[in-house]
Design a protein around this motif. Structure first.
Motif, PDB file in Angstrom:
ATOM      1  N   ARG A  32      24.228 -56.302 -20.137  1.00 37.37           N
ATOM      2  CA  ARG A  32      24.166 -55.040 -21.092  1.00 37.37           C
ATOM      3  C   ARG A  32      24.750 -53.893 -20.536  1.00 37.37           C
ATOM      4  O   ARG A  32      25.525 -53.005 -21.386  1.00 37.37           O
ATOM      5  CB  ARG A  32      22.766 -54.809 -21.503  1.00 37.37           C
ATOM      6  N   ILE A  36      27.646 -51.948 -22.437  1.00 38.79           N
ATOM      7  CA  ILE A  36      27.776 -50.320 -22.830  1.00 38.79           C
ATOM      8  C   ILE A  36      28.905 -49.466 -22.144  1.00 38.79           C
ATOM      9  O   ILE A  36      29.362 -48.956 -23.220  1.00 38.79           O
ATOM     10  CB  ILE A  36      26.120 -49.781 -22.370  1.00 38.79           C
ATOM     11  N   CYS A  39      31.860 -50.376 -24.400  1.00 38.42           N
ATOM     12  CA  CYS A  39      31.466 -49.733 -25.336  1.00 38.42           C
ATOM     13  C   CYS A  39      32.071 -48.105 -25.285  1.00 38.42           C
ATOM     14  O   CYS A  39      32.894 -47.413 -26.121  1.00 38.42           O
ATOM     15  CB  CYS A  39      30.474 -49.651 -26.231  1.00 38.42           C
ATOM     16  N   LEU A 105      23.713 -52.531 -30.097  1.00 37.47           N
ATOM     17  CA  LEU A 105      24.946 -52.664 -29.146  1.00 37.47           C
ATOM     18  C   LEU A 105      25.954 -53.473 -29.985  1.00 37.47           C
ATOM     19  O   LEU A 105      27.208 -53.379 -29.925  1.00 37.47           O
ATOM     20  CB  LEU A 105      24.399 -53.253 -27.832  1.00 37.47           C
TER      21      LEU A 105
END
Length: 121
Positions: A32, A36, A39, A105
């Motif tokens: 994750r 992140i 992103c 997300l």
């Protein structure tokens, strides 16, 4: 620290491969963290200066001159008017059920892919 300081998606991929070679399969929390970071890289390239997401939606604040096709953004708002709306000249409001952090997300990642400008040939 190295994940946060990666300058490109290729850097993130290389670091992820290095970590898998060193430590084996990565736990979900580390995966994750990579998502992140990816992103954040896309958001910076697009010209997004702030992302606030919560269980009920959120907002995306663009820089003064974002690298987003305005027509694509208007079409997104028009085609999904229950989910997206403009709030001033620099903010896109999102209304969606995103209770789980993973869902937030995923929604952000899909939106960023949609807003990305195609690379010039």
């Amino acid at each position: 620290k190295r994940i946060a300081s990666a300058e490109s998606e290729a850097d993130l991929e290389d670091l992820q491969v290095e970590m898998i070679d060193r430590f084996g399969l990565l736990p979900d929390s580390v995966k994750r963290l990579f998502e992140i970071s990816a992103c954040k890289l896309k958001a910076n390239a697009i010209g997004i200066r702030k992302v606030d997401l919560s269980a009920a939606g959120g907002r995306i604040v663009f820089t003064e001159n974002p690298n987003v096709d305005p027509v694509k953004l208007v079409q997104l708002v028009q085609s999904q008017s229950k989910k997206f709306r403009f709030d001033g000249s620099d903010t896109l409001r999102i209304k969606a059920d995103m209770e789980a952090a993973e869902r937030r997300l995923d929604e952000l990642a899909k939106l960023l892919v949609h807003l990305e400008q195609p690379q010039a040939a």
